[in-house]
Enzyme design. Structure first.
Site, short mmCIF file in Angstrom:
data_model
loop_
_atom_site.label_atom_id
_atom_site.label_comp_id
_atom_site.label_asym_id
_atom_site.label_seq_id
_atom_site.Cartn_x
_atom_site.Cartn_y
_atom_site.Cartn_z
N SER A 1 0.31 -1.46 0.14
CA SER A 1 0.35 0.22 -0.09
C SER A 1 1.02 1.34 -0.14
CB SER A 1 -0.67 0.06 0.68
OG SER A 1 -0.12 0.57 2.35
N ARG A 2 2.34 1.24 0.04
CA ARG A 2 2.99 2.57 0.70
C ARG A 2 4.15 2.29 0.22
NH1 ARG A 2 4.55 3.85 5.92
NH2 ARG A 2 4.07 2.15 7.43
N ASP B 1 -3.00 -9.88 7.87
CA ASP B 1 -1.15 -9.86 8.57
C ASP B 1 -1.07 -11.16 8.25
OD1 ASP B 1 0.51 -10.65 10.10
OD2 ASP B 1 -1.44 -10.97 11.91
N VAL B 2 0.62 -10.90 7.85
CA VAL B 2 1.11 -12.09 6.96
C VAL B 2 1.77 -12.89 8.11
CG1 VAL B 2 2.12 -10.67 5.27
CG2 VAL B 2 3.14 -11.11 6.83
N ASN C 1 7.29 -8.65 0.47
CA ASN C 1 7.85 -6.82 1.23
C ASN C 1 7.45 -6.46 2.27
OD1 ASN C 1 8.97 -4.14 -0.07
ND2 ASN C 1 6.69 -3.91 0.77
N SER D 1 17.64 -6.50 3.16
CA SER D 1 18.04 -5.37 3.30
C SER D 1 19.39 -5.57 3.54
CB SER D 1 17.26 -4.61 4.95
OG SER D 1 18.25 -3.68 4.94
N TYR E 1 15.96 -6.47 13.45
CA TYR E 1 15.83 -6.30 12.13
C TYR E 1 16.15 -6.61 11.09
CZ TYR E 1 14.67 -3.47 7.89
OH TYR E 1 14.53 -3.85 5.91
N ALA F 1 18.57 -9.01 11.80
CA ALA F 1 18.41 -10.78 12.14
C ALA F 1 17.71 -11.36 11.46
CB ALA F 1 18.40 -11.27 13.93
N LYS G 1 16.21 -10.05 8.50
CA LYS G 1 16.63 -9.82 7.36
C LYS G 1 17.28 -10.78 6.76
CE LYS G 1 13.21 -6.75 6.05
NZ LYS G 1 12.49 -6.93 5.29
#
Length: 247
Positions: free
Chosen positions: A14-15, A63-64, A90, A142, A155, A157, A159
């Protein structure tokens, strides 16, 4: 690159980077499912833009990190489209702080969305792709998952986990004609970076050989390539879109 007739699911579409990916895939001819968690109006805006390009689009809330939600997402997509040809994992969040101050729920939430979400979507949508004996999966990781970053242990860990997951699934899915790759953005100009002081953004840019922050479109261009026939002989790869920051 021609994706006409293909159906793509973009989680967190969505963004930001997800929005740009959804629009780029539509530009190349794909029908697009825009997954979102909270902002229905933003997701609908993307759907409206996609439809202007002459392809089909849906906005679906899920909610994934919830298996039930992802199952419902796949079921709903299958009502509208015969195949699911492209999955872009994503969806992601941050909960930044130094590890000694980090709350367990901040660790768990980041892992649930960034890593478990990628696992669940790949597992459940991958089953459909395996029956089709074709598909393209692109996981958004990332450069932080490669180089680390103070204040982002959770974050980084998550990625880094996505990278290991990508390489493993690429080996599992290759015999069924499914390509699985990852894209690792560097510093990308998004709503989050727009809030940073100019001095901070200038310092970031100074650390990048190309001398600027990237745009969401820079990431979307590489994702679209990986989803196309031109990338049929690429699998298990991690492509940094970072202006040369990590070499």
């Amino acid at each position: 690159m021609n994706l006409s007739g293909k159906t793509a699911i973009v989680t967190g579409g969505s963004r930001g980077i997800g929005r740009s990916i959804a629009l780029k895939l539509a530009e190349k001819g794909a029908n697009v499912v825009v997954n979102y968690t909270n902002n229905a109006s933003k997701a609908q805006e993307v759907v409206d833009e996609v439809k202007k390009m002459g392809v089909e689009a849906l906005a679906l809330k899920a909610d994934v990190s919830s298996e039930d939600d992802v199952k419902a997402l796949v079921k709903e997509v299958s009502k509208h489209f015969d195949t699911i040809d492209i999955l872009v994992n994503n969806a992601g969040i941050t909960r930044d702080t130094l590890v000694i101050r980090m709350k367990d729920e901040d660790w768990d939430k980041v892992m649930d969305i960034n890593l478990k979400g990628t696992y669940l979507c790949t597992k459940l949508i991958g089953k459909k792709m395996m029956k089709q004996r074709s598909g393209k999966i692109v996981n958004i990781t990332s450069v932080v998952g490669i180089m680390g970053n103070a204040g982002q242990a959770n974050y980084a860990a998550s990625k880094a986990g996505v990278i290991g997951f990508t390489k493993s699934i690429a080996k599992e899915f290759a015999p069924r004609g499914i390509n699985v790759n990852a894209v690792a953005p560097g510093f990308i100009q998004t709503d989050m970076t727009d809030k940073l002081p100019e001095e901070v953004k200038e310092n970031y840019a100074a650390s990048i050989p190309l001398g600027r922050l990237g745009s969401p479109e820079d990431v979307a261009n590489i994702v679209a390539f990986l989803c196309s026939e031109e990338a049929d002989y690429l699998t298990g790869q991690v492509i940094n879109v970072d202006g040369g920051m990590v070499m």
